[in-house]
Design a protein around this motif. Structure first.
Motif, short mmCIF file in Angstrom:
data_model
loop_
_atom_site.label_atom_id
_atom_site.label_comp_id
_atom_site.label_asym_id
_atom_site.label_seq_id
_atom_site.Cartn_x
_atom_site.Cartn_y
_atom_site.Cartn_z
N THR A 6 -0.72 -6.43 1.88
CA THR A 6 -1.91 -6.38 2.33
C THR A 6 -2.70 -4.99 1.79
O THR A 6 -4.25 -4.71 1.65
CB THR A 6 -1.76 -5.94 4.12
N LYS A 7 -1.90 -4.18 1.04
CA LYS A 7 -2.40 -3.05 0.15
C LYS A 7 -1.67 -2.79 -0.50
O LYS A 7 -0.21 -2.59 -0.61
CB LYS A 7 -2.27 -1.67 1.22
N TYR A 56 2.63 9.43 -12.43
CA TYR A 56 2.74 8.04 -11.56
C TYR A 56 2.30 8.11 -9.98
O TYR A 56 2.81 9.07 -9.44
CB TYR A 56 3.53 7.15 -12.08
N SER A 57 1.64 7.13 -9.94
CA SER A 57 1.91 7.35 -8.19
C SER A 57 1.24 5.36 -7.85
O SER A 57 0.74 4.99 -8.18
CB SER A 57 0.50 7.85 -7.74
N TYR A 58 1.85 4.99 -6.87
CA TYR A 58 1.48 4.04 -6.19
C TYR A 58 1.66 4.26 -4.83
O TYR A 58 2.89 4.70 -3.82
CB TYR A 58 2.89 2.93 -6.26
N GLU A 59 1.24 2.93 -4.07
CA GLU A 59 1.33 2.51 -3.02
C GLU A 59 1.15 1.53 -2.43
O GLU A 59 0.87 0.86 -3.23
CB GLU A 59 0.63 3.18 -1.99
N TYR A 60 2.47 0.36 -1.14
CA TYR A 60 1.56 -0.64 -0.77
C TYR A 60 1.91 -1.06 0.29
O TYR A 60 2.62 0.03 1.47
CB TYR A 60 2.89 -1.61 -2.04
N GLY A 61 1.72 -1.66 1.23
CA GLY A 61 1.49 -1.92 2.57
C GLY A 61 1.83 -3.34 3.17
O GLY A 61 1.67 -4.08 1.80
N THR A 62 2.34 -3.97 3.55
CA THR A 62 3.17 -5.67 3.92
C THR A 62 2.54 -6.16 5.20
O THR A 62 2.32 -4.82 6.15
CB THR A 62 4.68 -5.67 3.51
N ASN A 99 4.65 -4.44 8.15
CA ASN A 99 4.65 -3.41 8.16
C ASN A 99 5.24 -2.32 7.95
O ASN A 99 5.64 -1.76 8.75
CB ASN A 99 4.56 -3.14 10.48
N ILE A 100 5.89 -2.45 6.74
CA ILE A 100 6.40 -1.86 5.82
C ILE A 100 4.83 -1.70 5.03
O ILE A 100 4.64 -1.63 4.47
CB ILE A 100 7.14 -2.87 4.40
N GLN A 101 5.85 0.31 4.72
CA GLN A 101 4.55 0.73 4.22
C GLN A 101 5.01 2.09 3.16
O GLN A 101 5.78 2.67 3.79
CB GLN A 101 3.83 1.91 5.04
N GLY A 105 8.24 10.81 -2.20
CA GLY A 105 7.80 9.46 -1.57
C GLY A 105 8.20 8.96 -0.34
O GLY A 105 8.88 10.16 0.52
N SER A 106 8.04 7.86 0.74
CA SER A 106 8.06 8.12 1.40
C SER A 106 8.34 6.25 1.83
O SER A 106 7.27 6.05 1.53
CB SER A 106 7.35 8.57 2.63
N VAL A 107 8.65 6.25 2.67
CA VAL A 107 8.53 4.55 3.02
C VAL A 107 8.65 4.35 4.84
O VAL A 107 9.61 5.57 4.87
CB VAL A 107 9.61 4.31 2.57
#
Length: 123
Positions: free
Chosen positions: A28-29, A40-46, A49-51, A64-66
């Motif tokens: 979703t993100k 570098y940097s990255y981010e994602y969401g599903t 509700n995984i971020q 980072g974080s999860v």
């Protein structure tokens, strides 16, 4: 079939029906950036509700974080760094070592207060 067997089968069916099917989860993100200096940097969401997010310098440093919900319903929040000191995760769900026994602490204190003189043996 005995009454106990029927109850056991019924409980198994209820447990399997309550399991969440996450095979249809979608991203979703999403964002990603890679710079010329190696940072570098990255981010994602599903949708389930995984971020996650991470930033760093390739081969040198990352932080980072999860966040997600474990199968048992426990919310998981993991933060981490990775650098010259290795991978260092932090989170309330991670196991912690037991306290060091008092006799070990006293032994370490004794060893520290009584330095050992190294003896060189002749060849």
């Amino acid at each position: 079939m005995s009454r106990t067997s029927i109850i056991l089968v019924a409980l198994c069916l209820v447990a399997s029906c309550s399991a969440v099917d996450e095979s249809d989860a979608v991203i979703t993100k999403y964002g990603s950036q890679i710079n010329l200096d190696g940072s570098y940097s990255y981010e994602y969401g599903t949708s389930n509700n995984i971020q996650a997010q991470e930033a760093g310098v390739g081969g040198s440093y990352a932080a980072g974080s999860v966040q997600y919900t474990a199968p048992d319903g426990q919310p998981i929040q993991l933060q981490y760094t990775a650098d010259e000191n290795g991978y260092q995760p932090r989170g309330d769900h991670l196991p912690t070592p037991p306290p060091i026994p008092v006799y070990i602490l006293r032994a370490l204190e004794y060893i520290e207060s009584h330095p050992f003189t190294r003896v060189q043996l002749k060849k």
